[in-house]
Design a protein around this motif. Sequence first.
Motif, mmCIF file in Angstrom:
data_model
loop_
_atom_site.group_PDB
_atom_site.id
_atom_site.type_symbol
_atom_site.label_atom_id
_atom_site.label_comp_id
_atom_site.label_asym_id
_atom_site.label_seq_id
_atom_site.Cartn_x
_atom_site.Cartn_y
_atom_site.Cartn_z
ATOM 1 N N HIS A 186 0.842 -1.201 0.000
ATOM 2 C CA HIS A 186 0.000 0.000 0.000
ATOM 3 C C HIS A 186 0.875 1.248 0.000
ATOM 4 N N ARG A 187 1.895 1.245 0.818
ATOM 5 C CA ARG A 187 2.824 2.371 0.875
ATOM 6 C C ARG A 187 3.541 2.548 -0.464
ATOM 7 N N ALA A 188 3.981 1.437 -1.046
ATOM 8 C CA ALA A 188 4.706 1.499 -2.312
ATOM 9 C C ALA A 188 3.832 2.096 -3.417
ATOM 10 N N PHE A 189 2.552 1.758 -3.430
ATOM 11 C CA PHE A 189 1.654 2.295 -4.457
ATOM 12 C C PHE A 189 1.498 3.805 -4.315
ATOM 13 N N HIS A 190 1.236 4.259 -3.099
ATOM 14 C CA HIS A 190 1.033 5.693 -2.898
ATOM 15 C C HIS A 190 2.318 6.491 -3.158
ATOM 16 N N LEU A 191 3.453 5.944 -2.783
ATOM 17 C CA LEU A 191 4.704 6.644 -3.052
ATOM 18 C C LEU A 191 5.028 6.632 -4.543
ATOM 19 N N ALA A 192 4.629 5.571 -5.249
ATOM 20 C CA ALA A 192 4.852 5.525 -6.696
ATOM 21 C C ALA A 192 4.059 6.615 -7.406
ATOM 22 N N LEU A 193 2.863 6.898 -6.925
ATOM 23 C CA LEU A 193 2.032 7.926 -7.554
ATOM 24 C C LEU A 193 2.719 9.287 -7.551
ATOM 25 N N VAL A 194 3.421 9.615 -6.488
ATOM 26 C CA VAL A 194 4.042 10.938 -6.365
ATOM 27 C C VAL A 194 5.543 10.904 -6.658
ATOM 28 N N GLU A 195 6.034 9.791 -7.147
ATOM 29 C CA GLU A 195 7.476 9.622 -7.344
ATOM 30 C C GLU A 195 8.061 10.638 -8.311
ATOM 31 N N ALA A 196 7.272 11.093 -9.273
ATOM 32 C CA ALA A 196 7.790 12.028 -10.276
ATOM 33 C C ALA A 196 7.694 13.483 -9.832
ATOM 34 N N CYS A 197 7.197 13.738 -8.622
ATOM 35 C CA CYS A 197 7.172 15.104 -8.102
ATOM 36 C C CYS A 197 8.614 15.577 -7.932
ATOM 37 N N PRO A 198 8.968 16.753 -8.466
ATOM 38 C CA PRO A 198 10.367 17.187 -8.424
ATOM 39 C C PRO A 198 10.892 17.501 -7.028
ATOM 40 N N SER A 199 10.006 17.790 -6.054
ATOM 41 C CA SER A 199 10.455 18.185 -4.729
ATOM 42 C C SER A 199 10.752 16.969 -3.862
ATOM 43 N N GLU A 200 12.042 16.767 -3.568
ATOM 44 C CA GLU A 200 12.431 15.642 -2.721
ATOM 45 C C GLU A 200 11.905 15.806 -1.303
ATOM 46 N N ARG A 201 11.919 17.032 -0.781
ATOM 47 C CA ARG A 201 11.412 17.276 0.573
ATOM 48 C C ARG A 201 9.919 17.008 0.652
ATOM 49 N N GLN A 202 9.194 17.424 -0.351
ATOM 50 C CA GLN A 202 7.752 17.199 -0.349
ATOM 51 C C GLN A 202 7.439 15.714 -0.330
ATOM 52 N N ARG A 203 8.184 14.943 -1.111
ATOM 53 C CA ARG A 203 7.971 13.497 -1.125
ATOM 54 C C ARG A 203 8.349 12.875 0.220
ATOM 55 N N ALA A 204 9.461 13.336 0.807
ATOM 56 C CA ALA A 204 9.928 12.772 2.080
ATOM 57 C C ALA A 204 8.952 13.091 3.209
ATOM 58 N N TRP A 205 8.494 14.331 3.275
ATOM 59 C CA TRP A 205 7.549 14.705 4.326
ATOM 60 C C TRP A 205 6.219 13.985 4.140
ATOM 61 N N GLY A 206 5.802 13.834 2.896
ATOM 62 C CA GLY A 206 4.570 13.094 2.630
ATOM 63 C C GLY A 206 4.676 11.640 3.060
ATOM 64 N N ALA A 207 5.846 11.034 2.811
ATOM 65 C CA ALA A 207 6.056 9.642 3.218
ATOM 66 C C ALA A 207 6.026 9.506 4.735
ATOM 67 N N SER A 208 6.599 10.478 5.444
ATOM 68 C CA SER A 208 6.579 10.442 6.900
ATOM 69 C C SER A 208 5.150 10.533 7.433
ATOM 70 N N LEU A 209 4.367 11.414 6.874
ATOM 71 C CA LEU A 209 2.968 11.543 7.296
ATOM 72 C C LEU A 209 2.169 10.294 6.954
ATOM 73 N N PHE A 210 2.471 9.694 5.812
ATOM 74 C CA PHE A 210 1.809 8.443 5.434
ATOM 75 C C PHE A 210 2.055 7.382 6.491
ATOM 76 N N ASP A 211 3.301 7.309 6.977
ATOM 77 C CA ASP A 211 3.645 6.326 7.995
ATOM 78 C C ASP A 211 2.961 6.638 9.332
ATOM 79 N N GLN A 212 2.852 7.920 9.666
ATOM 80 C CA GLN A 212 2.158 8.282 10.909
ATOM 81 C C GLN A 212 0.682 7.896 10.846
ATOM 82 N N ALA A 213 0.110 7.937 9.652
ATOM 83 C CA ALA A 213 -1.291 7.547 9.488
ATOM 84 C C ALA A 213 -1.473 6.034 9.495
ATOM 85 N N GLU A 214 -0.358 5.287 9.341
ATOM 86 C CA GLU A 214 -0.461 3.837 9.239
ATOM 87 C C GLU A 214 -1.060 3.207 10.500
#
Length: 232
Positions: A142-170
């Motif tokens: 589930h995590r891999a799918f959601h991170l794949a959707l935003v993988e092409a976003c140019p902002s590395e920080r935005q992706r990293a912070w989003g991944a952290s929040l995704f994990d907090q919601a887990e």
Amino acid sequence: MQNADPISNPPPLVEQAFTRLRADVLAGAFAAGAKLKLDELQGLYGYSSSPLREALSRLSQEGLVRADERRGFRVAPISAEDLADITHMRVMLDVPALRESIAHGDDAWEATVIAAFHRLEKVESRLSDGPVVLDEEWSGLHRAFHLALVEACPSERQRAWGASLFDQAERYRRYSARFRRSARRKSNEHRKLMDAALRRDADTACALLEEHILSTQRNVLAALRHAEGAER
């Protein structure tokens, strides 16, 4: 003299302790708000206090554990207020990230999204329509799918912070899953989200993702109300 094969070497003790402790926190092995005593964790996992303390510090940085200089470490509480904050920030970060990812994604990005969805769908097709326990396999896919959707976003920080929040919601997703009555509905949501992203319909995809995130909040709130009612 050749160096040892790095693939055969186990990860450092801190990484081992972090991985195991993190998995158990996400799975709800420790009650929300429970104190994490080093001596008890040493007996449970077999590590010394040093790697465990470092692992707990890393978990506190992720928001899964709360640190108090006088009281040590505790599992982060589960509350409607905390979930509302996580949800708000996920909408702020993940929805624009998806729009950017759709704009910048290439053929390789599309292939990654399709493959991630396929693996997730195979697992979700085996879930029952009654209450379920979301295991490590589902959570990882589930995590891999959601991170794949935003993988092409140019902002590395935005992706990293989003991944952290995704994990907090887990923790909240797993908490509410036992009260869910339709496990396959989420699979349908994932397919619609993927389809909209791949046809580059950013407006629809972003609306679907926002609703997907908000539906998790609603499911958890319903589970919390159910639990409160059972305690009375």
